[in-house]
Each structure stands twice: as C-alpha cells, then as structure tokens.
Write an enzyme that holds these catalytic residues in place. Structure first.
Site, PDB file in Angstrom:
ATOM      1  N   ASP A 207      -3.558 -42.946  11.643  1.00 35.24           N
ATOM      2  CA  ASP A 207      -2.583 -44.018  11.691  1.00 35.24           C
ATOM      3  C   ASP A 207      -2.080 -44.188  10.257  1.00 35.24           C
ATOM      4  O   ASP A 207      -2.737 -43.742   9.304  1.00 35.24           O
ATOM      5  CB  ASP A 207      -3.250 -45.295  12.202  1.00 35.24           C
ATOM      6  CG  ASP A 207      -2.325 -46.491  12.181  1.00 35.24           C
ATOM      7  OD1 ASP A 207      -1.154 -46.345  12.549  1.00 35.24           O
ATOM      8  OD2 ASP A 207      -2.790 -47.560  11.743  1.00 35.24           O
ATOM      9  N   ASP A 209      -0.004 -47.394   8.806  1.00 34.37           N
ATOM     10  CA  ASP A 209      -0.049 -48.758   8.286  1.00 34.37           C
ATOM     11  C   ASP A 209      -1.449 -49.348   8.388  1.00 34.37           C
ATOM     12  O   ASP A 209      -2.089 -49.290   9.446  1.00 34.37           O
ATOM     13  CB  ASP A 209       0.939 -49.640   9.047  1.00 34.37           C
ATOM     14  CG  ASP A 209       2.380 -49.196   8.839  1.00 34.37           C
ATOM     15  OD1 ASP A 209       3.257 -50.050   8.756  1.00 34.37           O
ATOM     16  OD2 ASP A 209       2.622 -47.969   8.758  1.00 34.37           O
ATOM     17  N   SER A 295       1.981 -42.705  13.924  1.00 34.43           N
ATOM     18  CA  SER A 295       2.130 -44.096  13.515  1.00 34.43           C
ATOM     19  C   SER A 295       3.103 -44.873  14.385  1.00 34.43           C
ATOM     20  O   SER A 295       4.134 -44.350  14.805  1.00 34.43           O
ATOM     21  CB  SER A 295       2.614 -44.137  12.055  1.00 34.43           C
ATOM     22  OG  SER A 295       2.930 -45.445  11.656  1.00 34.43           O
ATOM     23  N   GLY A 296       2.748 -46.144  14.594  1.00 38.60           N
ATOM     24  CA  GLY A 296       3.676 -47.078  15.232  1.00 38.60           C
ATOM     25  C   GLY A 296       4.649 -47.644  14.222  1.00 38.60           C
ATOM     26  O   GLY A 296       5.469 -48.491  14.551  1.00 38.60           O
ATOM     27  N   LYS A 340       0.630 -41.941  21.013  1.00 39.20           N
ATOM     28  CA  LYS A 340      -0.241 -41.376  19.973  1.00 39.20           C
ATOM     29  C   LYS A 340      -1.247 -40.402  20.584  1.00 39.20           C
ATOM     30  O   LYS A 340      -1.481 -39.310  20.051  1.00 39.20           O
ATOM     31  CB  LYS A 340      -0.981 -42.490  19.231  1.00 39.20           C
ATOM     32  CG  LYS A 340      -0.130 -43.288  18.256  1.00 39.20           C
ATOM     33  CD  LYS A 340      -1.002 -44.253  17.462  1.00 39.20           C
ATOM     34  CE  LYS A 340      -0.186 -45.043  16.467  1.00 39.20           C
ATOM     35  NZ  LYS A 340      -1.013 -45.858  15.549  1.00 39.20           N
ATOM     36  N   ASP A 363      -6.706 -48.406  12.814  1.00 41.64           N
ATOM     37  CA  ASP A 363      -7.266 -49.751  12.697  1.00 41.64           C
ATOM     38  C   ASP A 363      -6.888 -50.697  13.827  1.00 41.64           C
ATOM     39  O   ASP A 363      -7.502 -51.758  13.979  1.00 41.64           O
ATOM     40  CB  ASP A 363      -6.796 -50.386  11.378  1.00 41.64           C
ATOM     41  CG  ASP A 363      -5.313 -50.715  11.399  1.00 41.64           C
ATOM     42  OD1 ASP A 363      -4.949 -51.897  11.261  1.00 41.64           O
ATOM     43  OD2 ASP A 363      -4.496 -49.786  11.565  1.00 41.64           O
ATOM     44  N   ASN A 366      -3.613 -50.373  19.296  1.00 40.73           N
ATOM     45  CA  ASN A 366      -2.769 -49.267  19.757  1.00 40.73           C
ATOM     46  C   ASN A 366      -3.307 -47.904  19.314  1.00 40.73           C
ATOM     47  O   ASN A 366      -2.772 -46.864  19.699  1.00 40.73           O
ATOM     48  CB  ASN A 366      -1.323 -49.443  19.276  1.00 40.73           C
ATOM     49  CG  ASN A 366      -1.192 -49.372  17.769  1.00 40.73           C
ATOM     50  OD1 ASN A 366      -2.029 -49.900  17.034  1.00 40.73           O
ATOM     51  ND2 ASN A 366      -0.148 -48.720  17.293  1.00 40.73           N
TER      52      ASN A 366
END
Length: 414
Positions: A207, A209, A295-296, A340, A363, A366
């Site tokens: 991930d 962020d 990543s979102g 993802k 973290d 999602n």
C-alpha cells in the site's frame, strides 16, 4: 567358533550413539580438532550444531561408532578438551531415543520472529511459555540484528528468530496471545509456517499512503483545497471499515474540485517517506524481489515513488484534470480492496509466481483482501481491526522490520 569368539564378533558389529556437548571460549580450529578425532575412528556424525554467544562456544555433536572404539574416541576428546581449556560432556543415547528423535523430522515447523528496540527477559519468557503450553519445542534461537549496545539508543534494532517444531493445540489462540503480548510489552511477534515458500518469496505488494509514506495524500490535497477536516473524517471512517471505500473515495475526490494541478507536484517532492522504507526497498531490490504499489491513492504520487526507488509496478487511482484544475472526478476503475487483491493475483501470474511467494503490506481495512490472499500478509501500523484479521503485524518498528520477518540478518544488509 567358540562362545567367546561369537561374543567378540558381536561386540565388534555393535554401534554406540553418543552426544558430545562442548563449551568454553571459542577459538579457531576447535571444531576441526574434535571432528578429526571422529574421522580417525571412522565415526558417523548424525547431527551437529554450533552457537557462539559473546565469544563463548556451545558445540553439540551426535555421532555413532563401533562400540569397541568409542572409549578411544572419548579419551582423545577429553585430552584435547583439556589442552584447549574447554569443557566436554558425553551422553549415551539409546537406539529407541534416537529413533524417536528421527521421527520428529516429519513434524510441522514454524518460525517465530521477535522485533523491538531490545529483547527483554520477560518477552522471551512469555513467548517460550506460550509455545510450551501449545506443545511446541524450540529447536534453535538465532539473533538477526546486530549486537546491542549497553547505552540506550532510540534507533537500536533487536530481532531474534526461533525455530519451532510440533503441532500447535490451537494455532488461532496462540496467534491471539502473541498479539496481546506484543501490545502489552511493545514488541512485534511474527508466527509463520516454515516451508519452502517462506524461503522463496519474490514479490512484495505495498500500500502507499500511511505505509510507504507517512501521510494520506488525499488529506494533503484536501488541506490545500481548504476542505481538510471534511476529507480527513471520511478517510478515517473508511480506514476503520465503517463505510464503503468506493463511496468514500468518490465523496473525498468531489471535494477537491477546482484545486490547481501544480499543488500535486509540490506535495510529491515533499512526501514524508516512512521510517525504514528506503532501507527495505533498497534491500528487496538488491536481493531480486519485484515490488509493486497497489494503492487507493493516486498514480501521480505512486509514479513519483516508482522513479525514486525503481519500483516495478504502480496501480492506483487517476484524478481527472482539465485546464490545469482537478474536476472532482476520477478516471478508470477505483482501486479498492477487491481491486488490490485482483491486481496482486494478476502480477503474480505475470511473474510466474505462486501466491504463497507473494508478500502484501498495508495499514487499512481496504488492504485486508490482499493481505489475506498473499502468502505473507503484514498489517503495518494498522488499526486494531486490521491487525486482528491479518496474518502478521508490525506496529513498533519501521518498514524495514519486514526484512527480519523474511529472515534477513543485519550482516546481510549493513
């Protein structure tokens, strides 16, 4: 042939199994001296193990030899030990005990990795006690980190690895107990099955962020747009799994309408990189791992990290920009939790890897689908709900703590 001759012939063919335990100040040539004595009498080494703590040696040799020469072997070993100033002890092992020991090699094996700023006696007692209650036996303990200075050091890293054998009575309760011990004592404890995949992982999916970087980029954009509090509240709710990620994403992006494109570049060049991330990425690339960002967040920032750290894949969300301004909309599919996991599976197929060879680190809620799918899923500085549902967690260390979970030693890296 007389009865005496028959008894002599029988003794000549009998084997004796002996465990030699050697301890004392380590020095070059010690192991060679002892094993040359065994070679002289054609003894067979059945097992051997050696450890060195503060220049003090502990060496164990399990060997078999003809009963008629065993006495000569022990005599010469005792003489050599006296000359070298070391201690030696001999224990005879019965065939039944040896056969029982050999039978254990088919049992399950696990690796326990402990990480912290130091290694306390209370921690080792708690972990070893939990293993004992589950019927697991510790075969070996290895230090992965460098030697710990006596003076306090907030940057110090301490990690040890336990090799464990047996079948846990209740694996889930053991992992829950480790999670509680970690929280109470301020350490990270990893419990992994020791198999061929653990030693041959080749792809790491991160991930971005709050994992590779110390911030949520959408929050940074929102502050520049004057809607920071509104967006942050939606972000935190989504990370806790309280609202659907796709819906929260659309609502947050809509609040960015009208923000100038130049703000994105300013944020990118000032991204706060996560503690330990640079070391982790450098070492993973050095040892041939493929690295992906799933990543979102947004591709603009993922591509910036890709150039900095030679990352192989970046999949994130694309912001729509017209006339140099954000429109408050996105382009293409939203990279949510399901997406993802799908991307992780796709990249593994492209690289020709089994999913057990894949590591996922994240973290948020999602991230759980990809953490569950990967052979090693690590919740990094995650919310309680994420930690409880992930296979492993890192909460008290930087991102380079991942390297210790893979069995890396400081001597490999520094």
């Amino acid at each position: 042939m007389s009865n005496i001759d028959e008894m002599t012939a029988e003794n000549m063919n009998q084997k004796e199994i002996i465990l030699v335990s050697i301890s004392g100040e380590d020095r070059p040539g010690l192991t060679s001296t002892m094993t040359r004595i065994l070679a002289k009498y054609n003894a067979t080494i059945l097992d051997i193990g050696q450890a060195d703590i503060h220049n003090n040696l502990s060496l164990g040799i399990l060997f078999s030899s003809d009963q008629q020469v065993s006495g000569f072997i022990l005599k010469e070993m005792l003489f050599s030990a006296s000359s070298l100033g070391i201690n030696v002890r001999f224990d005879t092992i019965s065939e039944d005990k040896y056969t029982e020991w050999v039978g254990l090699q088919g049992k399950n094996r696990y690796i326990i990795t402990i990480l912290g700023r130091n290694i306390s006696a209370e921690l080792i007692a708690s972990v070893s006690g939990a293993l004992s209650e589950q019927g697991l036996n510790i075969d070996a303990i290895t230090r992965l980190s460098g030697r710990i200075p006596l003076q306090g050091n907030s940057e110090a890293k301490a990690s040890v690895e336990m090799s464990v054998r047996g079948t846990p009575k209740d694996k889930q309760s053991l992992q829950s107990l480790f999670l509680r011990i970690s929280s109470e004592l301020g350490y990270d404890i990893s419990f992994q099955e020791d198999n061929v995949f653990r030693r041959n992982r080749r792809l790491v999916c991160f991930d971005m962020d709050s994992t590779l970087i110390k911030t949520e980029v959408i929050d940074e954009l929102a502050m520049r747009a004057g809607v920071g509090d509104q967006v942050k509240a939606i972000t935190e709710s989504a990370m806790r799994g309280e609202i659907d990620f796709c819906e929260s994403f659309k609502r947050r992006v809509a609040l960015l309408e009208g923000l100038d494109e130049s703000v994105m570049k300013d944020i990118a060049v000032n991204l706060p990189i996560m503690d330990g991330a640079e070391r982790a990425l450098k070492m993973l690339k050095k040892f041939g791992f493929k690295i992906a960002i799933l990543s979102g967040g947004f591709t603009y920032f993922g591509n910036y990290l890709k150039k900095m750290y030679d990352i192989d894949y970046v999949y994130a969300n694309e912001l729509e920009i017209k006339n140099g301004k954000l429109t408050g909309k996105h382009q293409g599919d939203i990279v949510d939790g399901k997406r993802k996991a799908d991307l992780l599976r796709l990249i593994a197929q492209v690289e020709g890897l089994d999913l057990q060879q894949v590591i996922a680190v994240g973290d948020g809620a999602n991230d759980l689908p990809m953490l569950s799918l990967a052979g090693l899923g690590v919740a990094f500085h995650a919310k309680p709900k994420v930690k409880e549902n992930a296979k492993q967690s890192l909460s008290n260390f930087g991102l380079d703590g991942l390297l210790y979970l893979l069995g890396f030693k400081d001597s490999y890296m520094d």
